[in-house]
Structures are given as structure tokens and as C-alpha cells.
Design a protein around this motif. Structure first.
Motif, PDB file in Angstrom:
ATOM      1  N   THR A 147      61.313  20.688  24.291  1.00  0.00           N
ATOM      2  CA  THR A 147      62.057  20.101  22.671  1.00  0.00           C
ATOM      3  C   THR A 147      63.784  20.740  22.768  1.00  0.00           C
ATOM      4  N   HIS A 148      64.296  19.742  22.007  1.00  0.00           N
ATOM      5  CA  HIS A 148      66.045  19.297  22.417  1.00  0.00           C
ATOM      6  C   HIS A 148      66.532  20.515  21.245  1.00  0.00           C
ATOM      7  N   LEU A 149      64.852  20.638  20.406  1.00  0.00           N
ATOM      8  CA  LEU A 149      65.994  21.433  19.747  1.00  0.00           C
ATOM      9  C   LEU A 149      66.579  23.143  19.484  1.00  0.00           C
ATOM     10  N   PHE A 199      54.396  15.311  19.082  1.00  0.00           N
ATOM     11  CA  PHE A 199      55.643  15.223  18.418  1.00  0.00           C
ATOM     12  C   PHE A 199      56.547  15.141  19.167  1.00  0.00           C
ATOM     13  N   ALA A 212      60.566  15.971  18.063  1.00  0.00           N
ATOM     14  CA  ALA A 212      60.523  17.597  18.646  1.00  0.00           C
ATOM     15  C   ALA A 212      60.835  17.273  20.597  1.00  0.00           C
ATOM     16  N   ALA A 213      60.326  16.258  21.061  1.00  0.00           N
ATOM     17  CA  ALA A 213      60.205  16.832  22.205  1.00  0.00           C
ATOM     18  C   ALA A 213      61.581  15.709  22.578  1.00  0.00           C
ATOM     19  N   LYS A 214      61.843  16.313  24.108  1.00  0.00           N
ATOM     20  CA  LYS A 214      62.875  16.036  25.043  1.00  0.00           C
ATOM     21  C   LYS A 214      62.902  14.882  25.007  1.00  0.00           C
ATOM     22  N   ALA A 223      59.743  26.729  25.437  1.00  0.00           N
ATOM     23  CA  ALA A 223      60.483  25.815  24.349  1.00  0.00           C
ATOM     24  C   ALA A 223      62.142  24.637  24.990  1.00  0.00           C
ATOM     25  N   GLU A 248      57.786  19.105  13.454  1.00  0.00           N
ATOM     26  CA  GLU A 248      57.770  17.455  13.820  1.00  0.00           C
ATOM     27  C   GLU A 248      57.883  17.305  12.031  1.00  0.00           C
ATOM     28  N   LEU A 295      53.452  15.227  23.772  1.00  0.00           N
ATOM     29  CA  LEU A 295      54.620  14.967  23.905  1.00  0.00           C
ATOM     30  C   LEU A 295      55.428  13.545  22.994  1.00  0.00           C
ATOM     31  N   LEU A 350      55.205  22.833  17.151  1.00  0.00           N
ATOM     32  CA  LEU A 350      56.314  22.012  17.355  1.00  0.00           C
ATOM     33  C   LEU A 350      55.496  20.895  16.243  1.00  0.00           C
ATOM     34  N   LYS A 373      69.696  17.856  24.248  1.00  0.00           N
ATOM     35  CA  LYS A 373      69.744  19.056  23.736  1.00  0.00           C
ATOM     36  C   LYS A 373      70.308  18.377  21.926  1.00  0.00           C
TER      37      LYS A 373
END
Ligand code: PEP
Ligand code: MN
Length: 296
Positions: free
Chosen positions: A219-221, A20, A23-25, A215, A176, A16, A172, A31
Motif C-alpha cells: 500500500t501507498h498509505l 482494494f 489502497a494498493a500501490k 504493508a 478502502e 490489489l 486494507l 507513496k
């Protein structure tokens, strides 16, 4: 050895932070909400992407655009360029390529619906970008890293389908590459994974519903689900769509065709307009009940 704070998962804290980080929260409430063609994805609405597998003809794509939009779909899907598993082509099975893109453009002009369509080769990027609101990167290209970079550099929103053999960690990693180019308009799409028993009596792929909450945790995606490609079998699309909504997906991608048995590609897979309309009403009920999110 690196300590894994998430037992049973292959994603570590180190991933994290260092593999990535984009991509990580950054925190539990992080979000991303992506706005495309006036529609929000990842926000307080459930986003719906619907259309045929292949852009077969002008009539088919315009009729589909009108009907799916009427039922509440936000985006029209359809491949003008298609990753077909075998190289042989009949007249019916042929990709419509540049012509198909023109028909998609016309469908947008006539209905206002946003377009998501697959890009398979870098040399067609300019052309596909003229029509697409979202570039779809197909499963089979998920780890074509120079291609991901080239697509990201256009700054067009991207829908990244998961390869059917990829872990969430691999997926992820691919995401990235896109974020690394400064393109933050990225949506993930689960479309079924390949496991040995799916090649027998059940279906071609197994819809990995667990990857949706997994996911959403890391991730926030935005992440959407494509039950059509996963089940390969229209009779199961309804239940798997409802389950996808319940699993917490930010959107659903569905194959919808005016005459499913005569679809040029994968005729066992699409649902028709009436089935789509009914399913939209049912997804709305589940989504509102569990997540207070509406489709409409
Ligand atoms: C598609 O959506 O048309 C498609 C080919 O999907 P996938 O890349 O998931 O197989
Ligand atoms: Mn397909």
C-alpha cells in the motif's frame, strides 16, 4: 483457483486490482505523503504522536502538550471518548468527553500542536471534528463499515488502527471504505495483535512488526506503529519503538503521561516526559542511520 503471486501471504494480485485498488500501490515508488497541521506523514520525516491514554484534566493535557512538543512530537494524542473494556467507571476512570475535547482544543491553542483523538459514535462527529486534526478510529471499530463511511465523509484526516484480530487484508479492506468516499488523508496504525500466548506471561498483545514491511510493500498509505498499546508494559516500549523505527514505520504513537503510575487508564503502559525525551533522541539516531529520515 486464483494464483497467489505472493507465497505465504493472503493478499493476491486479484485483491490489489479488485478488492482494494485505491489502497494498493500503483508502482513500487508510489507513496502517499499527507500534510496535516504543517507536518508531513509518509514523507522524509518520522512523525511522532504522543500523549496520555485519556484526557484526564486540563492541567494534564496542557502540561503534556507543552512537554511532548518541546521534545519534538508533531501530534498530541489523547482520548476524550474512550473504548473502555469494562462498563464500570470510577471518578478517576471516567471519560471527560465534551469537556475533554475543550481541553484538547486549548492545548492546541497554547502550543500549536496537532490533535489526534478517538471518535466512537457517529453522533459526535461534528463535535470531534471541531477539535481534531485527525480522527482516530480505534481497533474495536475497524470493521464498523457504516461508521467508517460516515467518518470518511467529513473529509478530516483519519488514523485507522488495526483490529487486534485483523489480517492485513481485512485492514486494507477497511481502509478502502474510507478511500472509496474520496478521503485520501488516511494513516494506518499497527497496535498489536491478539494471539493465545500473549494472554499469559508476556503481554496483552503482540506488536506485529512484520506487518510494517508487509504493508509498505502493497500500500501507498503511511503506516505508523503504537508500541504502547501493543506491549501494555512501559519497560518494553523503548525497544519496541526502536524496532518499529527500524522496521520502516512512517511514524510512532506513544503513550506519555506526567505521572505514569497514576494514569487513570492502563497505568503500566505510559512513559514519562524524560523517558520520552530520551527515546526521541534514540529514535532519531536509528531513523537517520537507516532511512536518512529525521524526526526534527
Ligand atoms: C487508544 O489509542 O487510546 C486506543 C484505545 O487504542 P486501540 O484502539 O488501539 O486499542
Ligand atoms: Mn488506550
Amino acid at each position: 483457483m486464483i494464483e497467489n503471486k505472493f507465497p505465504g501471504k493472503d493478499i493476491t494480485d486479484e485483491d490489489l486490482k479488485n478488492k482494494f485498488p485505491l489502497a494498493a500501490k500503483k508502482n513500487t515508488n508510489h507513496k502517499s505523503i499527507i500534510t496535516i497541521n504543517g507536518c508531513e506523514i509518509g514523507g522524509d520525516k518520522l512523525a511522532i504522536f504522543a500523549g496520555p491514554n485519556m484526557v484526564e484534566s486540563e492541567k494534564l493535557i496542557i502540561e503534556t502538550a507543552i512537554n511532548v512538543k518541546k521534545s519534538g512530537a508533531h501530534f498530541l494524542r489523547g482520548g476524550a471518548f474512550k473504548p473502555l473494556t469494562f462498563p464500570y467507571r470510577s471518578l478517576k476512570y471516567n471519560e471527560t468527553r465534551e469537556q475533554g475535547l475543550k481541553w484538547l482544543k486549548k492545548a492546541k491553542e497554547e502550543t500549536g500542536i496537532g490533535i489526534v483523538t478517538e471518535i466512537m459514535e457517529e453522533k459526535y462527529l461534528d463535535l470531534v471534528c471541531e477539535t481534531a486534526d485527525i480522527l482516530q478510529i480505534g481497533s474495536r471499530n475497524m470493521q464498523n463499515f457504516p461508521f467508517l463511511t460516515a467518518c470518511a465523509k467529513t473529509n478530516k484526516p483519519i488514523l485507522l488502527k488495526r483490529h487486534y484480530g485483523a489480517s492485513l487484508r481485512d485492514w486494507l479492506g477497511a481502509a478502502e471504505y474510507i478511500l472509496y468516499e474520496g478521503n485520501n488523508n488516511l494513516i494506518l496504525c499497527e497496535r498489536g495483535v491478539s494471539v493465545p500466548h500473549t494472554h499469559r506471561a508476556t503481554s496483552r498483545f503482540l506488536l506485529d512488526l512484520q506487518v510494517i514491511p508487509a504493508a509498505q510493500e502493497v500500500t501507498h498509505l503511511p503506516i505508523i506503529s503504537d508500541p504502547s498499546h501493543a506491549t501494555f508494559w512501559r519497560n518494553w516500549v523503548r525497544s519496541m519503538s526502536l524496532a518499529s523505527v527500524a522496521s520502516g514505520a512512517d511514524g510512532i504513537m506513544l503513550e506519555v503521561h506526567p505521572d505514569p503510575p497514576n494514569s487513570a487508564v492502563d497505568p503500566l503502559q505510559p512513559i514519562d516526559f524524560q523517558e520520552f525525551e530520551n527515546l526521541m533522541q534514540e529514535m532519531e539516531i536509528i531513523s537517520k542511520h537507516i532511512y536518512k529520515k529525521s524526526i526534527f
